[in-house]
Design an enzyme around this catalytic site. Structure first.
Site, mmCIF file in Angstrom:
data_model
loop_
_atom_site.group_PDB
_atom_site.id
_atom_site.type_symbol
_atom_site.label_atom_id
_atom_site.label_comp_id
_atom_site.label_asym_id
_atom_site.label_seq_id
_atom_site.Cartn_x
_atom_site.Cartn_y
_atom_site.Cartn_z
ATOM 1 N N ASP A 263 7.063 63.114 23.100
ATOM 2 C CA ASP A 263 5.895 63.162 22.218
ATOM 3 C C ASP A 263 6.043 62.181 21.044
ATOM 4 O O ASP A 263 7.058 61.477 20.926
ATOM 5 C CB ASP A 263 5.729 64.610 21.738
ATOM 6 C CG ASP A 263 4.279 65.060 21.748
ATOM 7 O OD1 ASP A 263 3.416 64.214 21.469
ATOM 8 O OD2 ASP A 263 4.016 66.248 22.006
ATOM 9 N N TRP B 212 -0.306 59.558 23.146
ATOM 10 C CA TRP B 212 -1.762 59.811 23.088
ATOM 11 C C TRP B 212 -2.598 58.523 23.075
ATOM 12 O O TRP B 212 -3.734 58.511 22.570
ATOM 13 C CB TRP B 212 -2.125 60.649 21.851
ATOM 14 C CG TRP B 212 -1.088 61.631 21.440
ATOM 15 C CD1 TRP B 212 -0.613 62.660 22.210
ATOM 16 C CD2 TRP B 212 -0.373 61.699 20.202
ATOM 17 N NE1 TRP B 212 0.344 63.355 21.518
ATOM 18 C CE2 TRP B 212 0.498 62.796 20.282
ATOM 19 C CE3 TRP B 212 -0.403 60.936 19.022
ATOM 20 C CZ2 TRP B 212 1.355 63.140 19.241
ATOM 21 C CZ3 TRP B 212 0.442 61.288 17.977
ATOM 22 C CH2 TRP B 212 1.301 62.370 18.091
ATOM 23 N N GLY B 213 -2.033 57.426 23.567
ATOM 24 C CA GLY B 213 -2.780 56.161 23.573
ATOM 25 C C GLY B 213 -2.831 55.500 22.212
ATOM 26 O O GLY B 213 -3.465 54.447 22.066
ATOM 27 N N ASP C 216 -5.151 65.312 23.051
ATOM 28 C CA ASP C 216 -4.917 66.529 23.846
ATOM 29 C C ASP C 216 -6.179 67.088 24.489
ATOM 30 O O ASP C 216 -7.259 67.061 23.899
ATOM 31 C CB ASP C 216 -4.343 67.630 22.952
ATOM 32 C CG ASP C 216 -2.894 67.343 22.581
ATOM 33 O OD1 ASP C 216 -2.424 66.221 22.816
ATOM 34 O OD2 ASP C 216 -2.254 68.262 22.049
HETATM 35 C C1 GLA Z 1 1.251 67.302 21.461
HETATM 36 C C2 GLA Z 1 1.098 66.898 22.923
HETATM 37 C C3 GLA Z 1 0.776 68.139 23.744
HETATM 38 C C4 GLA Z 1 1.882 69.164 23.591
HETATM 39 C C5 GLA Z 1 2.072 69.498 22.116
HETATM 40 C C6 GLA Z 1 3.317 70.355 21.887
HETATM 41 O O1 GLA Z 1 0.059 67.757 20.899
HETATM 42 O O2 GLA Z 1 0.105 65.921 23.066
HETATM 43 O O3 GLA Z 1 0.612 67.795 25.109
HETATM 44 O O4 GLA Z 1 3.060 68.664 24.152
HETATM 45 O O5 GLA Z 1 2.236 68.321 21.336
HETATM 46 O O6 GLA Z 1 3.518 70.648 20.534
#
Ligand code: GLA
Length: 376
Positions: free
Chosen positions: A126, A161-162, A183
Protein backbone atom coordinates in the site's frame (compact mmCIF):
# COMPACT_ATOMS: atom_id res chain seq x y z
CA UNK A 1 8.06 -12.93 -10.06
CA UNK A 2 6.49 -12.85 -13.51
CA UNK A 3 2.79 -13.75 -13.67
CA UNK A 4 1.50 -14.25 -17.19
CA UNK A 5 -2.25 -13.83 -16.58
CA UNK A 6 -4.20 -11.64 -14.12
CA UNK A 7 -3.90 -13.01 -10.56
CA UNK A 8 -7.08 -14.49 -9.03
CA UNK A 9 -8.00 -15.19 -5.42
CA UNK A 10 -9.65 -13.79 -2.30
CA UNK A 11 -8.74 -10.84 -0.06
CA UNK A 12 -9.95 -10.19 3.49
CA UNK A 13 -10.37 -6.39 3.32
CA UNK A 14 -13.75 -5.78 1.65
CA UNK A 15 -15.74 -7.84 4.11
CA UNK A 16 -13.60 -8.22 7.21
CA UNK A 17 -11.39 -5.11 7.56
CA UNK A 18 -9.62 -5.49 10.92
CA UNK A 19 -11.79 -8.46 11.99
CA UNK A 20 -9.39 -11.10 10.77
CA UNK A 21 -8.13 -14.21 12.55
CA UNK A 22 -6.53 -17.57 12.04
CA UNK A 23 -9.94 -19.26 12.33
CA UNK A 24 -11.39 -17.04 9.60
CA UNK A 25 -8.50 -17.78 7.25
CA UNK A 26 -8.66 -21.53 7.87
CA UNK A 27 -12.42 -21.62 7.29
CA UNK A 28 -12.07 -19.45 4.19
CA UNK A 29 -9.40 -21.74 2.78
CA UNK A 30 -11.64 -24.75 3.37
CA UNK A 31 -14.65 -23.12 1.76
CA UNK A 32 -12.64 -21.89 -1.22
CA UNK A 33 -11.75 -25.46 -1.99
CA UNK A 34 -15.24 -26.87 -1.26
CA UNK A 35 -16.85 -24.27 -3.53
CA UNK A 36 -14.68 -25.29 -6.47
CA UNK A 37 -13.04 -21.86 -6.73
CA UNK A 38 -9.46 -23.11 -7.30
CA UNK A 39 -10.65 -25.14 -10.30
CA UNK A 40 -11.86 -21.85 -11.83
CA UNK A 41 -8.45 -20.21 -11.28
CA UNK A 42 -8.80 -18.59 -7.83
CA UNK A 43 -5.51 -19.50 -6.16
CA UNK A 44 -4.34 -16.72 -3.78
CA UNK A 45 -5.79 -16.26 -0.30
CA UNK A 46 -4.65 -12.81 0.86
CA UNK A 47 -4.74 -11.30 4.36
CA UNK A 48 -4.98 -7.52 4.05
CA UNK A 49 -4.22 -4.82 6.65
CA UNK A 50 -4.45 -5.22 10.48
CA UNK A 51 -2.68 -8.56 10.96
CA UNK A 52 0.29 -7.31 13.05
CA UNK A 53 0.93 -5.70 16.42
CA UNK A 54 1.13 -1.89 16.47
CA UNK A 55 4.91 -1.97 17.09
CA UNK A 56 7.77 -3.98 15.61
CA UNK A 57 9.56 -6.50 17.86
CA UNK A 58 12.91 -5.81 19.56
CA UNK A 59 14.65 -7.49 16.59
CA UNK A 60 13.06 -4.96 14.20
CA UNK A 61 10.72 -7.51 12.68
CA UNK A 62 6.97 -7.32 12.17
CA UNK A 63 5.05 -9.31 14.78
CA UNK A 64 1.71 -11.01 14.03
CA UNK A 65 -0.99 -10.07 16.55
CA UNK A 66 -1.13 -13.13 18.87
CA UNK A 67 -4.79 -12.49 19.66
CA UNK A 68 -5.64 -12.86 15.96
CA UNK A 69 -2.96 -15.30 14.84
CA UNK A 70 -1.97 -17.29 17.97
CA UNK A 71 0.24 -19.74 16.06
CA UNK A 72 2.02 -17.12 13.94
CA UNK A 73 1.99 -16.65 10.20
CA UNK A 74 4.01 -19.69 9.20
CA UNK A 75 1.20 -21.86 10.62
CA UNK A 76 -1.34 -19.91 8.57
CA UNK A 77 0.76 -20.23 5.41
CA UNK A 78 1.22 -23.96 6.02
CA UNK A 79 -2.53 -24.45 6.36
CA UNK A 80 -3.31 -22.43 3.24
CA UNK A 81 -0.68 -24.40 1.31
CA UNK A 82 -2.08 -27.69 2.64
CA UNK A 83 -5.38 -26.79 0.94
CA UNK A 84 -3.52 -26.35 -2.38
CA UNK A 85 -3.76 -22.54 -2.28
CA UNK A 86 -1.18 -19.76 -2.25
CA UNK A 87 -0.82 -17.36 0.66
CA UNK A 88 -0.78 -13.57 0.42
CA UNK A 89 -0.04 -10.82 2.92
CA UNK A 90 -0.04 -7.03 3.08
CA UNK A 91 2.34 -4.21 3.95
CA UNK A 92 2.87 -0.59 3.03
CA UNK A 93 5.53 1.67 1.51
CA UNK A 94 5.04 4.22 4.28
CA UNK A 95 5.87 4.38 8.00
CA UNK A 96 2.45 2.94 8.74
CA UNK A 97 -0.19 0.96 6.89
CA UNK A 98 -3.45 2.72 6.06
CA UNK A 99 -4.98 1.35 9.29
CA UNK A 100 -1.99 2.53 11.37
CA UNK A 101 0.09 -0.65 11.77
CA UNK A 102 3.86 -0.59 11.08
CA UNK A 103 4.72 -0.15 7.39
CA UNK A 104 7.81 -1.46 5.61
CA UNK A 105 9.50 1.90 4.95
CA UNK A 106 13.25 1.43 5.58
CA UNK A 107 12.59 -2.18 6.57
CA UNK A 108 12.02 -3.45 3.03
CA UNK A 109 14.69 -6.16 2.94
CA UNK A 110 14.12 -7.47 6.45
CA UNK A 111 10.35 -7.60 5.85
CA UNK A 112 10.77 -9.39 2.52
CA UNK A 113 13.02 -11.93 4.29
CA UNK A 114 10.39 -12.39 7.02
CA UNK A 115 7.62 -12.91 4.47
CA UNK A 116 9.78 -15.46 2.65
CA UNK A 117 10.47 -17.34 5.93
CA UNK A 118 6.76 -17.52 6.66
CA UNK A 119 6.01 -18.96 3.21
CA UNK A 120 4.25 -15.94 1.72
CA UNK A 121 3.53 -16.09 -2.06
CA UNK A 122 1.96 -12.65 -2.68
CA UNK A 123 2.50 -9.19 -1.19
CA UNK A 124 0.03 -6.34 -1.55
CA UNK A 125 1.96 -3.12 -0.95
CA UNK A 126 0.00 0.00 0.00
CA UNK A 127 0.93 3.70 -0.16
CA UNK A 128 -0.32 5.39 3.04
CA UNK A 129 2.00 7.48 5.25
CA UNK A 130 4.79 7.47 2.66
CA UNK A 131 7.47 10.13 2.68
CA UNK A 132 6.53 13.14 0.54
CA UNK A 133 10.24 13.59 -0.19
CA UNK A 134 10.85 10.22 -1.83
CA UNK A 135 9.16 9.48 -5.16
CA UNK A 136 6.78 6.51 -5.11
CA UNK A 137 8.71 4.78 -7.86
CA UNK A 138 11.79 4.58 -5.60
CA UNK A 139 9.75 3.10 -2.76
CA UNK A 140 8.14 0.45 -4.97
CA UNK A 141 11.47 -0.38 -6.66
CA UNK A 142 12.99 -0.98 -3.22
CA UNK A 143 10.38 -3.49 -2.18
CA UNK A 144 10.33 -5.00 -5.67
CA UNK A 145 14.05 -5.61 -5.44
CA UNK A 146 13.80 -6.91 -1.88
CA UNK A 147 11.18 -9.45 -2.99
CA UNK A 148 13.15 -10.50 -6.06
CA UNK A 149 16.10 -11.23 -3.74
CA UNK A 150 14.31 -12.87 -0.81
CA UNK A 151 14.79 -16.42 -2.04
CA UNK A 152 11.08 -17.12 -2.63
CA UNK A 153 8.74 -16.43 -5.55
CA UNK A 154 6.52 -13.67 -4.16
CA UNK A 155 4.08 -11.91 -6.46
CA UNK A 156 4.32 -8.13 -5.96
CA UNK A 157 0.97 -6.31 -5.99
CA UNK A 158 1.47 -2.53 -6.04
CA UNK A 159 -1.34 -0.55 -4.41
CA UNK A 160 -0.65 3.16 -4.91
CA UNK A 161 -4.20 3.76 -6.23
CA UNK A 162 -2.91 5.13 -9.56
CA UNK A 163 -1.58 8.24 -7.81
CA UNK A 164 1.67 10.04 -8.74
CA UNK A 165 1.26 8.78 -12.33
CA UNK A 166 1.79 5.17 -11.21
CA UNK A 167 1.15 3.93 -14.75
CA UNK A 168 4.32 5.66 -15.99
CA UNK A 169 6.71 3.87 -13.63
CA UNK A 170 5.03 0.80 -12.19
CA UNK A 171 6.50 -1.58 -14.77
CA UNK A 172 9.99 -0.61 -13.51
CA UNK A 173 9.23 -2.01 -10.05
CA UNK A 174 8.85 -5.78 -10.65
CA UNK A 175 5.19 -5.66 -9.74
CA UNK A 176 2.76 -8.02 -11.47
CA UNK A 177 -0.34 -5.90 -10.87
CA UNK A 178 -1.02 -2.33 -9.88
CA UNK A 179 -4.06 -0.60 -8.43
CA UNK A 180 -5.20 1.81 -11.11
CA UNK A 181 -7.79 3.66 -8.97
CA UNK A 182 -8.90 4.47 -5.42
CA UNK A 183 -10.79 2.01 -3.22
CA UNK A 184 -13.94 0.19 -4.24
CA UNK A 185 -17.13 0.29 -2.14
CA UNK A 186 -20.16 -1.95 -2.42
CA UNK A 187 -22.34 0.49 -4.38
CA UNK A 188 -23.23 0.78 -8.04
CA UNK A 189 -21.82 4.34 -8.12
CA UNK A 190 -18.42 3.07 -6.99
CA UNK A 191 -18.37 0.28 -9.60
CA UNK A 192 -19.38 2.73 -12.32
CA UNK A 193 -16.75 5.30 -11.28
CA UNK A 194 -13.93 2.78 -11.19
CA UNK A 195 -14.97 1.32 -14.54
CA UNK A 196 -15.11 4.70 -16.24
CA UNK A 197 -11.67 5.68 -14.96
CA UNK A 198 -9.98 2.77 -16.73
CA UNK A 199 -10.25 3.81 -20.35
CA UNK A 200 -7.34 6.25 -20.33
CA UNK A 201 -5.23 3.49 -18.79
CA UNK A 202 -5.93 0.84 -21.45
CA UNK A 203 -2.56 1.42 -23.16
CA UNK A 204 -0.76 0.44 -19.94
CA UNK A 205 -2.57 -2.90 -19.64
CA UNK A 206 -0.50 -5.83 -20.70
CA UNK A 207 1.35 -9.04 -20.24
CA UNK A 208 3.01 -9.44 -16.86
CA UNK A 209 1.75 -6.27 -15.12
CA UNK A 210 -2.04 -6.00 -14.94
CA UNK A 211 -4.22 -2.98 -14.24
CA UNK A 212 -5.95 -3.80 -10.96
CA UNK A 213 -9.43 -2.29 -10.66
CA UNK A 214 -9.57 -3.36 -6.96
CA UNK A 215 -11.10 -6.33 -5.19
CA UNK A 216 -14.56 -7.51 -6.25
CA UNK A 217 -17.67 -6.65 -4.26
CA UNK A 218 -19.74 -9.40 -5.92
CA UNK A 219 -21.92 -11.12 -3.31
CA UNK A 220 -21.47 -8.59 -0.48
CA UNK A 221 -25.04 -7.23 -0.63
CA UNK A 222 -24.07 -4.29 1.59
CA UNK A 223 -22.50 -6.39 4.37
CA UNK A 224 -19.00 -5.90 5.80
CA UNK A 225 -16.20 -3.38 5.85
CA UNK A 226 -16.87 -1.65 2.50
CA UNK A 227 -20.52 -2.74 2.50
CA UNK A 228 -22.64 0.45 2.16
CA UNK A 229 -25.77 0.18 0.01
CA UNK A 230 -24.93 -3.07 -1.77
CA UNK A 231 -25.87 -4.01 -5.33
CA UNK A 232 -28.28 -6.32 -7.16
CA UNK A 233 -27.22 -9.59 -8.75
CA UNK A 234 -27.47 -8.01 -12.21
CA UNK A 235 -25.16 -5.18 -11.09
CA UNK A 236 -22.69 -7.69 -9.62
CA UNK A 237 -22.75 -9.63 -12.89
CA UNK A 238 -21.99 -6.50 -14.88
CA UNK A 239 -19.24 -5.55 -12.38
CA UNK A 240 -17.63 -8.98 -12.71
CA UNK A 241 -17.93 -8.91 -16.50
CA UNK A 242 -16.28 -5.49 -16.71
CA UNK A 243 -13.37 -6.49 -14.48
CA UNK A 244 -12.85 -9.69 -16.47
CA UNK A 245 -13.26 -7.98 -19.82
CA UNK A 246 -10.56 -5.46 -18.90
CA UNK A 247 -8.24 -8.24 -17.64
CA UNK A 248 -8.19 -6.98 -14.06
CA UNK A 249 -6.98 -9.33 -11.34
CA UNK A 250 -10.07 -11.07 -9.93
CA UNK A 251 -9.85 -10.99 -6.13
CA UNK A 252 -13.10 -12.02 -4.45
CA UNK A 253 -14.07 -9.74 -1.55
CA UNK A 254 -17.25 -11.28 -0.11
CA UNK A 255 -17.50 -13.80 2.72
CA UNK A 256 -17.08 -17.01 0.78
CA UNK A 257 -18.22 -19.06 3.77
CA UNK A 258 -21.67 -17.63 3.14
CA UNK A 259 -22.09 -17.06 -0.60
CA UNK A 260 -25.45 -16.96 -2.37
CA UNK A 261 -25.86 -19.36 -5.31
CA UNK A 262 -26.17 -16.28 -7.59
CA UNK A 263 -22.83 -14.84 -6.39
CA UNK A 264 -21.08 -18.20 -6.76
CA UNK A 265 -22.49 -18.69 -10.22
CA UNK A 266 -21.31 -15.22 -11.30
CA UNK A 267 -17.83 -15.69 -9.85
CA UNK A 268 -17.38 -19.11 -11.45
CA UNK A 269 -18.53 -18.39 -15.00
CA UNK A 270 -15.69 -20.07 -16.84
CA UNK A 271 -16.33 -18.41 -20.21
CA UNK A 272 -16.10 -14.96 -18.62
CA UNK A 273 -13.02 -15.98 -16.65
CA UNK A 274 -11.45 -17.27 -19.88
CA UNK A 275 -11.68 -13.73 -21.30
CA UNK A 276 -9.97 -12.33 -18.20
CA UNK A 277 -7.26 -14.99 -18.44
CA UNK A 278 -6.78 -14.90 -22.20
CA UNK A 279 -3.08 -15.69 -22.72
CA UNK A 280 -2.57 -13.05 -25.43
CA UNK A 281 -3.27 -10.21 -22.93
CA UNK A 282 -4.21 -7.78 -25.72
CA UNK A 283 -5.22 -4.22 -24.97
CA UNK A 284 -8.99 -3.59 -24.84
CA UNK A 285 -10.46 -0.80 -26.95
CA UNK A 286 -13.67 1.19 -27.03
CA UNK A 287 -16.10 1.01 -29.94
CA UNK A 288 -17.69 4.33 -30.77
CA UNK A 289 -21.01 2.74 -31.71
CA UNK A 290 -23.96 4.55 -33.24
CA UNK A 291 -26.24 6.97 -31.34
CA UNK A 292 -24.38 5.92 -28.25
CA UNK A 293 -25.02 7.05 -24.65
CA UNK A 294 -21.86 8.01 -22.74
CA UNK A 295 -22.68 5.46 -20.00
CA UNK A 296 -23.16 2.65 -22.47
CA UNK A 297 -19.67 1.18 -22.77
CA UNK A 298 -18.94 -0.85 -25.90
CA UNK A 299 -15.60 -2.62 -25.59
CA UNK A 300 -13.69 -5.15 -27.66
CA UNK A 301 -10.48 -7.11 -27.21
CA UNK A 302 -8.66 -9.46 -29.53
CA UNK A 303 -8.25 -12.90 -28.00
CA UNK A 304 -5.71 -15.59 -28.73
CA UNK A 305 -6.70 -17.82 -31.66
CA UNK A 306 -8.42 -15.08 -33.68
CA UNK A 307 -11.62 -14.63 -31.65
CA UNK A 308 -12.79 -11.19 -30.52
CA UNK A 309 -14.34 -10.49 -27.14
CA UNK A 310 -17.14 -7.93 -27.39
CA UNK A 311 -18.65 -6.46 -24.22
CA UNK A 312 -21.72 -4.21 -24.11
CA UNK A 313 -22.11 -2.63 -20.66
CA UNK A 314 -25.18 -0.55 -19.83
CA UNK A 315 -24.20 1.51 -16.79
CA UNK A 316 -27.47 3.49 -16.94
CA UNK A 317 -30.57 3.03 -14.79
CA UNK A 318 -32.68 2.84 -17.97
CA UNK A 319 -32.82 0.55 -20.99
CA UNK A 320 -30.43 1.13 -23.86
CA UNK A 321 -29.76 -0.35 -27.28
CA UNK A 322 -26.12 -0.91 -28.20
CA UNK A 323 -25.45 -0.43 -31.91
CA UNK A 324 -22.19 -0.61 -33.81
CA UNK A 325 -20.81 -1.34 -37.26
CA UNK A 326 -18.42 -4.22 -37.72
CA UNK A 327 -15.99 -2.04 -39.63
CA UNK A 328 -14.93 -0.63 -36.23
CA UNK A 329 -13.60 -4.12 -35.54
CA UNK A 330 -11.92 -4.47 -38.92
CA UNK A 331 -14.75 -6.32 -40.68
CA UNK A 332 -16.51 -4.15 -43.27
CA UNK A 333 -18.72 -5.98 -45.84
CA UNK A 334 -15.89 -5.81 -48.36
CA UNK A 335 -13.92 -8.43 -46.39
CA UNK A 336 -16.63 -11.01 -47.14
CA UNK A 337 -16.55 -11.91 -43.43
CA UNK A 338 -18.90 -11.52 -40.50
CA UNK A 339 -19.06 -12.45 -36.81
CA UNK A 340 -20.91 -15.34 -35.23
CA UNK A 341 -21.62 -14.67 -31.59
CA UNK A 342 -23.67 -15.76 -28.60
CA UNK A 343 -24.04 -13.87 -25.32
CA UNK A 344 -22.12 -15.79 -22.65
CA UNK A 345 -24.60 -14.96 -19.86
CA UNK A 346 -27.91 -15.74 -21.61
CA UNK A 347 -26.90 -18.02 -24.49
CA UNK A 348 -28.83 -15.74 -26.89
CA UNK A 349 -27.32 -15.41 -30.40
CA UNK A 350 -26.66 -11.98 -31.87
CA UNK A 351 -27.72 -11.18 -35.43
CA UNK A 352 -25.40 -9.19 -37.62
CA UNK A 353 -27.15 -7.54 -40.58
CA UNK A 354 -25.42 -5.48 -43.23
CA UNK A 355 -22.20 -5.50 -41.13
CA UNK A 356 -24.09 -3.89 -38.26
CA UNK A 357 -25.33 -5.16 -34.92
CA UNK A 358 -27.93 -3.98 -32.36
CA UNK A 359 -28.54 -5.43 -28.91
CA UNK A 360 -31.09 -4.36 -26.25
CA UNK A 361 -29.87 -4.06 -22.69
CA UNK A 362 -31.89 -3.78 -19.48
CA UNK A 363 -30.83 -1.19 -16.85
CA UNK A 364 -27.36 -2.02 -15.38
CA UNK A 365 -27.09 -5.13 -17.55
CA UNK A 366 -24.41 -6.31 -19.95
CA UNK A 367 -23.81 -8.79 -22.73
CA UNK A 368 -20.45 -10.43 -23.37
CA UNK A 369 -19.63 -12.29 -26.56
CA UNK A 370 -16.75 -14.42 -27.70
CA UNK A 371 -17.15 -13.63 -31.41
CA UNK A 372 -15.83 -15.85 -34.17
CA UNK A 373 -14.90 -14.60 -37.59
CA UNK A 374 -16.76 -16.53 -40.33
CA UNK A 375 -17.68 -16.26 -44.02
CA UNK A 376 -20.68 -14.08 -44.89
C1 GLA B 1 -6.03 1.08 1.34
C2 GLA B 1 -6.12 0.09 0.19
C3 GLA B 1 -7.23 -0.91 0.49
C4 GLA B 1 -6.94 -1.63 1.79
C5 GLA B 1 -6.77 -0.61 2.92
C6 GLA B 1 -6.27 -1.27 4.20
O1 GLA B 1 -7.16 1.89 1.45
O2 GLA B 1 -6.34 0.75 -1.02
O3 GLA B 1 -7.35 -1.85 -0.57
O4 GLA B 1 -5.79 -2.41 1.65
O5 GLA B 1 -5.83 0.39 2.57
O6 GLA B 1 -6.09 -0.34 5.23
Amino acid sequence: MLKLTPPMGWNSWNTFGENISEALIFETADRMVQSGLPACGYEYLVIDDCWSLRERGADGRLVPDPAKFPHGMKAVADYVHSRGLKFGMYSCAGNMTCAGYPGSFEHEFIDAATFAEWGVDFLKYDYCYHSPLIPGEYLYRRMGLALENCGRDILFSACSWGSDETHEWVKTTSSSMWRSTGDIFDTWESIKNLAKQQERLFPYQGLGCFNDMDMLVVGMYGKGNVGLAGCSDIQYRTHFSLWAFLASPLMIGCDIRDMTPAALSTLTNRDIIAIDQDPACRQPFRLHGIWNHEDLLLYARHLSGGDIAIGLFNLCDHKNTARFNLDELGLPCSTGKTLVMTDIWTGKPAHVRNASMAWDLEPFDCAVFRAKVSDL
